[in-house]
Design a protein around this motif. Structure first.
Motif: not given
Ligand SMILES: Nc1nc2c(ncn2[C@@H]2O[C@H](COP(=O)(O)OP(=O)(O)OP(=O)(O)O)[C@@H](O)[C@H]2O)c(=O)[nH]1
Ligand SMILES: [Mg+2]
Length: 394
Positions: A258-282
């Protein structure tokens, strides 16, 4: 217990006291890895050296990453269960012996595996009796799942009969049944479950504990250190039903960069939770019951820091067990998913959830996700290396 010393000719062979071998089994998501980490920490606090062994049908294991992040010497056996990879299990113990000379080995078998007494502990005792002192076999269970399996509640989606065959066989061979996650149970439900288990599995001692809060762990750990497994007649297992049950479980392991856009950063905790919910829903839409979805995210260039999320039932919520304190520019995601569903269904769910996350932009700070490794399959027919019908006396 004194520390074993290894012989140069055979590094796995102690010259002095045998190392204790503790196996903590139980169905997918029961809390084995959480309990292993607790036990390892408790033994470390008692001044004992510990070596951990993880196991999976595939490679790229969340459990190994979680246990190593906690600082424990850990060897993994990918590509098959302990019973089918018996020699690898002994090799793993040998490697740990060279590295850390453990007083205690703690092994976590695959959560869809059973018949461990006949295929692992009895052969270990027969072949390497002077090398290992074998502790009683513990089988952990998630009480919410167990209430369903034992007909004590009618809520939630169930596994099919052949999967439940494995679940019940695991309990049948347990020396110690540990009702884990006692923190999630009302006292009346705990009493009902305890009484049911004691009636259905009279050979086993039933304990209750919470690997999360630490409640009830000490009496269990004391038994694991102070008593040896007592040999008894092994249970009968219908390997055709066992194989069918395993084959009903879809398995998917993936690693994703996983790579954020150059110079940017992301919230790993929020990303994991969102990805888990997305897989769960599918998966929910596809009708597959989740046995365990687990993911870790380690920042690129980070040391042992990790974010981790787990989902243990389709109708539960993804839980963030480990968090990263600061946003990250890039990281590696390890994803392990086991569910009663076709492997292809798991693949579609994971790939489309990852793609949706990237398309949404914000969760990955406008960056990209690259799936570096993805394997999806049904576990093959279990073919144990050994199957001893009786144990040699301890
Ligand atoms: N509430 C509660 N949750 C727990 C407890 N023990 C483990 N968990 C949670 O259960 C989930 C699964 O835990 P693991 O330790 O990964 O389970 P496991 O049996 O090793 O899973 P597999 O290796 O996939 O079979 C995680 O979210 C844990 O935090 C407990 O005592 N109480
Ligand atoms: Mg585990």
């Amino acid at each position: 217990m004194s520390a074993p010393t290894s012989s140069p000719a055979n590094p796995a062979a102690p010259c002095v006291a045998p190392a204790r071998y503790i196996m903590i089994g139980g169905f997918l998501g029961a809390g084995k890895t959480t309990a292993v980490a607790r036990l390892a920490a408790a033994l470390h606090a008692r001044g004992l050296r510990v070596g951990l062994i993880t196991n999976d049908q595939g490679s790229g294991l969340v459990d190994t990453s979680v246990l190593r992040a906690r600082g424990f010497a850990t060897e993994e056996i990918p590509g098959g269960c302990f019973c089918c990879r018996f020699n690898s299990l002994v090799d793993a113990a040998g490697k740990l012996t060279v590295a850390t000379r453990p007083d205690v080995f703690i092994a976590e078998p695959v959560g869809s595996c059973t018949d461990l007494v006949a295929t692992v502990t009895y052969p270990l005792r027969r072949i390497y009796g002077d090398r290992f002192a074998i502790a009683p076999l513990s089988v952990l269970l998630d009480p919410q799942r167990a209430l369903r399996v034992h007909g004590l509640t009618d809520t939630g989606r169930a596994f099919s009969d052949k999967v439940l065959y494995i679940y019940r066989k695991q309990l049948e061979e347990a020396d110690l049944i540990v009702i884990n996650k006692s923190d999630t149970l009302a006292p009346a439900d705990l009493d009902r479950l305890r009484a049911t288990l004691a009636r259905e599995y009279p050979h086993a001692t039933v304990l209750a504990a919470s690997a999360r809060t630490g409640d009830g762990l000490e009496p269990w750990f004391d038994r694991l250190l102070a008593t040896d497994q007592v040999a008894r007649r092994v249970m009968e297992v219908d390997y055709a039903v066992y194989a069918d049950g395993e084959a009903l479980l879809g398995w998917l392991n993936a690693t994703v960069q996983l790579d954020a856009a150059p110079g940017a950063e992301f919230d790993a905790n929020a990303l994991l939770a969102a990805l888990a919910r997305a897989i769960q829903a599918r998966l929910d839409t596809a009708g597959g019951e989740v046995a365990h979805l687990k993911m870790t995210l380690s920042p690129s260039g980070g040391l042992n820091d990790l974010a981790a999320v787990n989902l243990v039932r389709s109708d539960f919520v993804p839980e963030l067990g480990l968090r990263l304190e600061t946003p990250v520019a890039a990281g590696q995601l390890i994803l392990n998913l086991r569910a009663e569903a076709a492997p292809e269904t798991l693949k579609v769910a994971v790939e489309s959830a990852v793609a949706a996350l990237v398309a949404a932009g914000a969760p990955l700070a406008g960056g990209q996700a690259r799936i570096d490794h993805l394997e999806h399959f049904r576990p093959g027919k279990p073919q144990p290396t050994h199957r001893d019908l009786a144990g040699t006396p301890a």
